[in-house]
Design a protein around this motif. Structure first.
Motif, mmCIF file in Angstrom:
data_model
loop_
_atom_site.group_PDB
_atom_site.id
_atom_site.type_symbol
_atom_site.label_atom_id
_atom_site.label_comp_id
_atom_site.label_asym_id
_atom_site.label_seq_id
_atom_site.Cartn_x
_atom_site.Cartn_y
_atom_site.Cartn_z
ATOM 1 N N GLN A 17 -14.237 -79.538 -44.792
ATOM 2 C CA GLN A 17 -15.636 -79.952 -44.694
ATOM 3 C C GLN A 17 -16.222 -79.553 -43.340
ATOM 4 O OE1 GLN A 17 -16.395 -84.161 -44.633
ATOM 5 N NE2 GLN A 17 -18.313 -83.938 -45.740
ATOM 6 N N GLN A 33 -22.080 -73.062 -41.975
ATOM 7 C CA GLN A 33 -23.505 -73.211 -42.267
ATOM 8 C C GLN A 33 -24.341 -73.091 -40.994
ATOM 9 O OE1 GLN A 33 -24.118 -76.888 -44.332
ATOM 10 N NE2 GLN A 33 -22.728 -76.369 -46.036
ATOM 11 N N PRO A 78 -26.771 -83.598 -46.161
ATOM 12 C CA PRO A 78 -25.475 -83.205 -45.612
ATOM 13 C C PRO A 78 -24.331 -83.807 -46.411
ATOM 14 C CG PRO A 78 -26.445 -84.943 -44.289
ATOM 15 C CD PRO A 78 -27.486 -84.553 -45.311
ATOM 16 N N SER A 79 -23.179 -83.149 -46.343
ATOM 17 C CA SER A 79 -22.012 -83.661 -47.050
ATOM 18 C C SER A 79 -21.584 -84.975 -46.415
ATOM 19 C CB SER A 79 -20.856 -82.648 -46.958
ATOM 20 O OG SER A 79 -21.238 -81.427 -47.557
ATOM 21 N N ARG A 84 -19.254 -76.835 -42.583
ATOM 22 C CA ARG A 84 -20.473 -77.149 -41.826
ATOM 23 C C ARG A 84 -20.649 -76.184 -40.653
ATOM 24 N NH1 ARG A 84 -25.534 -78.107 -42.019
ATOM 25 N NH2 ARG A 84 -26.346 -79.300 -40.226
#
Length: 222
Positions: free
Chosen positions: A158, A165, A177-178, A162
């Motif tokens: 994860q 990204q 957002p996750s 990010r």
């Protein structure tokens, strides 16, 4: 029932200590004790006092209050009144000792307060609910270790996603957002990693997962 029989109080004979190491240690201990009692007597009663001694190894030691000249002069001439210099010197010395005693009392009070504060903090630490990161690794069983490995792998994926990204120009304040992946449960009776928490991924660890390595499955929840 008869009470326990004891020898009662006995007088311990005071003889010269034969062992040299014990002799020096005893002298040092009682020398400081004698200084402490003499200092207390000076403070409480305002007396002049002088102590001269020689150690078992012939090292001289002395203790005088307010100073050696004053004590010797009083001893040699007990009926002679003190001159102005001696009175001023004793007054200055007495004031300095009182100030030092006051500082010591303040330090001891502060030390006691810190000790009590430390005890309160220790009690709070013993009774508070521990975080998952404070759980000793040694307390985890085999299944829990597998769940934690799976969780760290998913969390690492994860974070890497990010970072990718952000490097591609994504906004630092993404609208969706996750979510942060909650860690596995620490209950020893828990088997497997499937839970009913909202958005919590499946942490079950299988033989296939061991062979395939890290997986990105469930990064955004079920």
């Amino acid at each position: 029932m008869e009470g326990r029989q004891t020898r009662g109080r006995r007088r311990i004979p005071i003889n010269r200590i034969q062992n040299q190491e014990d002799l020096c240690a005893t002298f040092s201990k009682h020398r400081f004790s004698l200084y402490k009692k003499a200092s207390k007597l000076c403070t409480l009663c305002g007396v002049a006092i002088g102590i001269i001694m020689s150690s078992p190894t012939n090292v001289p030691y002395s203790f005088f209050h307010p100073n050696m000249d004053t004590v010797v002069e009083r001893y040699m001439n007990p009926n002679q009144p003190q001159d102005a210099y001696t009175r001023a010197l004793e007054s200055t010395t007495r004031s300095r000792i009182e100030a030092l005693n006051k500082s010591i009392d303040e330090i001891l009070d502060e030390k006691q307060q810190l000790k009590e504060q430390s005890e309160r903090l220790d009690e709070i630490d013993r009774t508070r609910q521990k975080g998952w990161w404070e759980t000793p690794i040694e307390s985890l069983n085999k299944e829990q270790v597998k769940e934690w490995i799976k969780w760290f792998q998913a969390f690492k994926a994860q974070v890497e996603s990010r970072i990718e990204q952000l490097q591609n120009g994504a906004s630092t304040s993404a609208p969706n957002p996750s979510p942060f992946l909650p860690p596995p449960p620490l209950n020893p009776s828990t088997s497997g990693g499937s839970t009913n928490h909202l958005g919590t991924p499946d942490y079950s660890f299988t033989e296939e997962d061991e062979e395939d390595g890290p997986t990105h499955k469930g990064l955004r929840g079920n």
